[in-house]
Design a protein around this motif. Structure first.
Motif, PDB file in Angstrom:
ATOM      1  N   ILE A 225     -43.974 -37.145  72.170  1.00 55.47           N
ATOM      2  CA  ILE A 225     -43.929 -35.686  72.280  1.00 55.47           C
ATOM      3  C   ILE A 225     -42.495 -35.256  72.542  1.00 55.47           C
ATOM      4  CG2 ILE A 225     -46.315 -35.375  73.004  1.00 55.47           C
ATOM      5  CD1 ILE A 225     -45.414 -35.297  75.875  1.00 55.47           C
ATOM      6  N   ASN A 226     -42.155 -34.121  71.958  1.00 52.85           N
ATOM      7  CA  ASN A 226     -40.779 -33.646  72.073  1.00 52.85           C
ATOM      8  C   ASN A 226     -40.783 -32.128  72.209  1.00 52.85           C
ATOM      9  OD1 ASN A 226     -37.980 -33.620  72.086  1.00 52.85           O
ATOM     10  ND2 ASN A 226     -37.856 -33.480  69.862  1.00 52.85           N
ATOM     11  N   PHE A 227     -40.260 -31.627  73.299  1.00 53.55           N
ATOM     12  CA  PHE A 227     -40.111 -30.190  73.518  1.00 53.55           C
ATOM     13  C   PHE A 227     -39.075 -29.967  74.605  1.00 53.55           C
ATOM     14  CE2 PHE A 227     -43.745 -31.702  76.039  1.00 53.55           C
ATOM     15  CZ  PHE A 227     -43.315 -31.388  77.313  1.00 53.55           C
ATOM     16  N   ASN A 228     -38.531 -28.765  74.610  1.00 55.80           N
ATOM     17  CA  ASN A 228     -37.573 -28.383  75.656  1.00 55.80           C
ATOM     18  C   ASN A 228     -38.309 -27.575  76.710  1.00 55.80           C
ATOM     19  OD1 ASN A 228     -35.273 -29.529  74.407  1.00 55.80           O
ATOM     20  ND2 ASN A 228     -35.118 -27.770  73.036  1.00 55.80           N
ATOM     21  N   ALA A 229     -38.195 -28.009  77.947  1.00 60.84           N
ATOM     22  CA  ALA A 229     -38.907 -27.316  79.026  1.00 60.84           C
ATOM     23  C   ALA A 229     -38.200 -27.586  80.337  1.00 60.84           C
ATOM     24  CB  ALA A 229     -40.365 -27.791  79.097  1.00 60.84           C
ATOM     25  N   GLU A 230     -38.760 -26.953  81.401  1.00 59.27           N
ATOM     26  CA  GLU A 230     -38.193 -27.155  82.730  1.00 59.27           C
ATOM     27  C   GLU A 230     -38.399 -28.609  83.175  1.00 59.27           C
ATOM     28  OE1 GLU A 230     -37.296 -23.405  82.110  1.00 59.27           O
ATOM     29  OE2 GLU A 230     -39.227 -24.235  81.700  1.00 59.27           O
ATOM     30  N   ASN A 231     -37.726 -28.974  84.246  1.00 55.42           N
ATOM     31  CA  ASN A 231     -37.664 -30.384  84.651  1.00 55.42           C
ATOM     32  C   ASN A 231     -39.040 -31.001  84.892  1.00 55.42           C
ATOM     33  OD1 ASN A 231     -34.963 -30.354  84.394  1.00 55.42           O
ATOM     34  ND2 ASN A 231     -34.491 -30.312  86.567  1.00 55.42           N
ATOM     35  N   GLU A 232     -39.974 -30.221  85.494  1.00 54.95           N
ATOM     36  CA  GLU A 232     -41.281 -30.786  85.780  1.00 54.95           C
ATOM     37  C   GLU A 232     -41.955 -31.282  84.501  1.00 54.95           C
ATOM     38  OE1 GLU A 232     -40.488 -27.904  89.149  1.00 54.95           O
ATOM     39  OE2 GLU A 232     -40.136 -27.996  87.000  1.00 54.95           O
ATOM     40  N   PHE A 233     -41.959 -30.426  83.465  1.00 55.56           N
ATOM     41  CA  PHE A 233     -42.571 -30.818  82.198  1.00 55.56           C
ATOM     42  C   PHE A 233     -41.721 -31.837  81.462  1.00 55.56           C
ATOM     43  CE2 PHE A 233     -44.687 -26.651  82.815  1.00 55.56           C
ATOM     44  CZ  PHE A 233     -45.994 -27.099  82.773  1.00 55.56           C
ATOM     45  N   ALA A 234     -40.404 -31.758  81.624  1.00 51.90           N
ATOM     46  CA  ALA A 234     -39.524 -32.749  80.989  1.00 51.90           C
ATOM     47  C   ALA A 234     -39.798 -34.134  81.572  1.00 51.90           C
ATOM     48  CB  ALA A 234     -38.057 -32.359  81.201  1.00 51.90           C
ATOM     49  N   GLU A 235     -40.060 -34.185  82.891  1.00 50.38           N
ATOM     50  CA  GLU A 235     -40.380 -35.470  83.517  1.00 50.38           C
ATOM     51  C   GLU A 235     -41.721 -36.007  83.014  1.00 50.38           C
ATOM     52  OE1 GLU A 235     -40.221 -34.596  87.648  1.00 50.38           O
ATOM     53  OE2 GLU A 235     -38.020 -34.412  87.697  1.00 50.38           O
ATOM     54  N   ILE A 236     -42.704 -35.104  82.836  1.00 54.51           N
ATOM     55  CA  ILE A 236     -44.000 -35.523  82.284  1.00 54.51           C
ATOM     56  C   ILE A 236     -43.810 -36.012  80.855  1.00 54.51           C
ATOM     57  CG2 ILE A 236     -46.295 -34.717  81.608  1.00 54.51           C
ATOM     58  CD1 ILE A 236     -46.167 -32.750  83.966  1.00 54.51           C
ATOM     59  N   ARG A 237     -42.995 -35.281  80.068  1.00 45.07           N
ATOM     60  CA  ARG A 237     -42.712 -35.686  78.677  1.00 45.07           C
ATOM     61  C   ARG A 237     -42.100 -37.082  78.620  1.00 45.07           C
ATOM     62  NH1 ARG A 237     -37.786 -32.656  76.893  1.00 45.07           N
ATOM     63  NH2 ARG A 237     -36.937 -34.267  78.265  1.00 45.07           N
ATOM     64  N   ASP A 238     -41.090 -37.306  79.467  1.00 45.77           N
ATOM     65  CA  ASP A 238     -40.418 -38.606  79.460  1.00 45.77           C
ATOM     66  C   ASP A 238     -41.364 -39.714  79.922  1.00 45.77           C
ATOM     67  OD1 ASP A 238     -38.170 -37.275  78.608  1.00 45.77           O
ATOM     68  OD2 ASP A 238     -37.246 -37.169  80.593  1.00 45.77           O
ATOM     69  N   ALA A 239     -42.180 -39.402  80.940  1.00 44.85           N
ATOM     70  CA  ALA A 239     -43.139 -40.399  81.436  1.00 44.85           C
ATOM     71  C   ALA A 239     -44.180 -40.725  80.367  1.00 44.85           C
ATOM     72  CB  ALA A 239     -43.827 -39.877  82.701  1.00 44.85           C
ATOM     73  N   PHE A 240     -44.647 -39.685  79.639  1.00 45.07           N
ATOM     74  CA  PHE A 240     -45.630 -39.896  78.567  1.00 45.07           C
ATOM     75  C   PHE A 240     -45.032 -40.766  77.470  1.00 45.07           C
ATOM     76  CE2 PHE A 240     -47.485 -38.897  74.490  1.00 45.07           C
ATOM     77  CZ  PHE A 240     -48.844 -38.900  74.742  1.00 45.07           C
ATOM     78  N   ASN A 241     -43.802 -40.434  77.048  1.00 44.00           N
ATOM     79  CA  ASN A 241     -43.162 -41.212  75.982  1.00 44.00           C
ATOM     80  C   ASN A 241     -42.916 -42.652  76.420  1.00 44.00           C
ATOM     81  OD1 ASN A 241     -43.136 -39.022  74.264  1.00 44.00           O
ATOM     82  ND2 ASN A 241     -41.065 -38.388  74.805  1.00 44.00           N
ATOM     83  N   PHE A 242     -42.536 -42.819  77.694  1.00 42.23           N
ATOM     84  CA  PHE A 242     -42.328 -44.171  78.218  1.00 42.23           C
ATOM     85  C   PHE A 242     -43.647 -44.948  78.214  1.00 42.23           C
ATOM     86  CE2 PHE A 242     -42.260 -47.119  81.839  1.00 42.23           C
ATOM     87  CZ  PHE A 242     -41.167 -47.897  81.491  1.00 42.23           C
ATOM     88  N   MET A 243     -44.731 -44.269  78.658  1.00 42.43           N
ATOM     89  CA  MET A 243     -46.049 -44.904  78.670  1.00 42.43           C
ATOM     90  C   MET A 243     -46.490 -45.265  77.259  1.00 42.43           C
ATOM     91  SD  MET A 243     -49.700 -43.193  79.703  1.00 42.43           S
ATOM     92  CE  MET A 243     -49.554 -42.131  78.249  1.00 42.43           C
ATOM     93  N   ALA A 244     -46.294 -44.318  76.306  1.00 42.77           N
ATOM     94  CA  ALA A 244     -46.684 -44.567  74.915  1.00 42.77           C
ATOM     95  C   ALA A 244     -45.911 -45.750  74.336  1.00 42.77           C
ATOM     96  CB  ALA A 244     -46.442 -43.316  74.080  1.00 42.77           C
ATOM     97  N   GLU A 245     -44.631 -45.809  74.657  1.00 44.44           N
ATOM     98  CA  GLU A 245     -43.808 -46.918  74.158  1.00 44.44           C
ATOM     99  C   GLU A 245     -44.286 -48.249  74.736  1.00 44.44           C
ATOM    100  OE1 GLU A 245     -39.107 -48.304  74.025  1.00 44.44           O
ATOM    101  OE2 GLU A 245     -39.668 -46.361  74.904  1.00 44.44           O
ATOM    102  N   LYS A 246     -44.628 -48.224  76.043  1.00 48.26           N
ATOM    103  CA  LYS A 246     -45.121 -49.443  76.683  1.00 48.26           C
ATOM    104  C   LYS A 246     -46.442 -49.888  76.059  1.00 48.26           C
ATOM    105  CE  LYS A 246     -42.257 -50.646  80.008  1.00 48.26           C
ATOM    106  NZ  LYS A 246     -41.665 -51.999  80.070  1.00 48.26           N
ATOM    107  N   ILE A 247     -47.347 -48.917  75.839  1.00 41.41           N
ATOM    108  CA  ILE A 247     -48.648 -49.252  75.249  1.00 41.41           C
ATOM    109  C   ILE A 247     -48.472 -49.772  73.831  1.00 41.41           C
ATOM    110  CG2 ILE A 247     -50.841 -48.280  74.465  1.00 41.41           C
ATOM    111  CD1 ILE A 247     -50.722 -46.375  76.851  1.00 41.41           C
ATOM    112  N   GLU A 248     -47.572 -49.115  73.074  1.00 44.60           N
ATOM    113  CA  GLU A 248     -47.330 -49.558  71.697  1.00 44.60           C
ATOM    114  C   GLU A 248     -46.760 -50.976  71.689  1.00 44.60           C
ATOM    115  OE1 GLU A 248     -45.211 -47.825  67.648  1.00 44.60           O
ATOM    116  OE2 GLU A 248     -44.358 -47.339  69.587  1.00 44.60           O
ATOM    117  N   THR A 249     -45.811 -51.237  72.593  1.00 44.10           N
ATOM    118  CA  THR A 249     -45.226 -52.576  72.683  1.00 44.10           C
ATOM    119  C   THR A 249     -46.273 -53.596  73.109  1.00 44.10           C
ATOM    120  OG1 THR A 249     -43.093 -51.594  73.309  1.00 44.10           O
ATOM    121  CG2 THR A 249     -43.386 -53.931  73.751  1.00 44.10           C
TER     122      THR A 249
END
Length: 482
Positions: A225-249
């Motif tokens: 997921i990719n969007f520009n938002a405030e830090n709270e949502f940006a942290e959720i975005r980064d955590a989601f992408n990190f989780m997705a990458e880990k699951i994919e790996t």
């Protein structure tokens, strides 16, 4: 760095909401003040207009109070304001006064009357002694003049005693109503705009996150997921992408391990089938007395023994591999002289090196290198690497065994300039049943030796890598942190 932290802090969601609220309140106050100023300005402009003054002060105008029977003229408000009314005959002489006369004029000239009539309302702002209002009228077919005299300032000071005409009250009410409507419309619009901007900051990122979660539940682990938002949502975005990458790996690794498992079973069955088939064939021939020659029988028995030995070796290696692959398996570490340990292992292979005429270079320190390790398992790991060097290289191969140590780590190098390993195989040489060359299928290799060595080194917290340099085609490097 400081400004980046400050920028991130001010990009928090609650800060953005607070800024939006401040802007919203500022606009509301701006419109409220603007509307109040508009009402005050329009009403002020109305009550200072000449029409309004004339209309509200008509009881000071001679034309508004004059009657045919001048004795019935109502001049109570004029008298109350210290003014009076004079009635003149056709010769401009005063014949009748209502109120208390304050001057000594007994008659007027034509020019004076014209002057009074010309000044009319403007006398209200002049520096003359009195405000004059003149109106001619007829009574009993005779011409008369009515003059109203009021001291300067009285008219202005006594505006409030005059009843406001309904039309001006209506106008003022309309102005106020328009201002109220403007404020209400603006407030409603501002509320909707504020709600829209605020929810946009929340809803849009949530939609993106929900879409990402939905795709993840559909096993699309490449989702990002990719969007520009405030830090709270940006942290959720980064955590989601990190989780997705880990699951994919993790999924890719599971798939790889599943393929490897299938390959492992296939290779085990193949490596067991070949010697067992030979054992079965030779033993059947001996059982059925097909072979009568004692020398031949001895050769058959020797083949059966070698094949059985290879089968036992494969099973032992497989057992060792599965044992090391179990996370619950713990090695028995003790403090030993690692330098002396390596020297002992190398000495055990000295005769084999001589038999194949290897040019061996051994560099081992004279001093002790104390390290905690499992002697049995570590011997298996180093022996597997040295055995590979001996087994798969030609005569007169150049070999180097070197041990170095510093304050941080121990490094053991086992290198040779033999046949080398194909570039395509270097990436998975430590996987089970990986073979460095095709001849290994016929030379008795199990394909588990390097995998076992790698797992043993990892159990000790170290690393085993395959490298190369100009002098040596193959170089195994073992590193251990002290």
């Amino acid at each position: 760095m400081f400004f980046n932290r400050l920028r991130k802090k001010f990009k928090r969601l609650y800060i953005t909401m607070f800024k939006n609220y401040i802007v919203f309140m500022f606009l509301v106050l701006l419109v409220l003040l603007g509307s109040i100023c508009f009402v005050i300005f329009t009403i002020g402009k109305m009550i200072t207009s000449e029409e309004y003054v004339k209309d509200t002060q008509k009881f000071f105008m001679a034309s508004k109070i004059v009657k045919d029977d001048y004795k019935k003229i109502d001049a109570s408000k004029i008298i109350k304001s210290n003014g009076w009314v004079e009635i003149l005959d056709s010769n401009k002489k005063i014949i009748y006064v209502i109120g208390t006369k304050k001057d000594k004029s007994a008659s007027y000239t034509e020019d004076e009357l014209l002057h009074f009539m010309d000044l009319s309302y403007n006398n209200l702002k002049s520096d003359t002694s009195y405000f004059y209002s003149v109106a001619p009228f007829n009574s009993n077919e005779k011409k008369f003049y009515c003059i109203v005299k009021v001291p300067p300032g009285i008219v202005k000071l006594n505006v409030d005693i005059a009843p406001s005409p309904d039309k001006y009250i209506e106008k003022a009410a309309i102005y106020i109503l328009v201002a109220i409507l403007v404020i209400i419309v603006f407030l409603i619009t501002s509320v909707f705009l504020y709600a829209y901007l605020t929810t946009k900051k929340v809803v849009m990122p949530l939609k993106k996150i929900l879409q990402g979660i939905k795709r993840m539940t559909e096993e699309d682990y490449s989702t990002r997921i990719n969007f520009n938002a405030e830090n709270e949502f940006a942290e959720i975005r980064d955590a989601f992408n990190f989780m997705a990458e880990k699951i994919e790996t993790s999924k890719a690794e599971r798939n790889r391990m599943e393929i490897l498992k299938q390959q492992l079973l296939s290779d085990i069955s193949h490596d067991l089938k070949t010697p067992l088939t030979s054992i079965m064939g030779y033993s059947k021939a001996l059982r059925d007395d097909v072979v009568k020659d004692d020398e031949k029988i001895k050769q058959y028995l020797n083949t059966i023994y070698n094949k059985s030995k290879r089968t036992v070796s494969l099973i032992e290696n497989l057992h060792e591999f599965t044992k090391l692959d179990n996370n619950g398996f713990l090695i028995n570490k003790e403090n030993w002289d690692f330098c002396e340990f390596v020297r002992k292992i190398v000495s055990e292979y000295y005769n084999e090196f001589e038999e194949k005429c290897f040019q061996i270079e051994i560099n081992l320190p004279e001093h002790e290198i104390m390290y905690k390790f499992d002697k049995l398992e570590m011997e298996r790991a180093i022996s597997n690497i040295i055995s590979n060097v001996l087994k798969y290289n030609k005569f007169e191969t150049k070999v180097k065994i070197e041990l170095t140590c510093n304050n941080y780590e121990i490094e053991l190098i086992i290198a040779d300039d033999g046949i080398g390993i194909d570039e395509g195989l270097k990436g998975n040489i430590f996987e089970p049943f990986s073979r460095g060359d095709k001849s290994r299928y016929t030379k008795g290799g199990t394909g588990l030796g390097l995998s076992i060595a790698s797992k043993i080194v990892q159990k000790h917290g170290g690393s085993l890598t395959l490298e190369s340099c100009k002098e040596y085609k193959t170089m195994f490097k073992l590193k251990f942190e002290k």
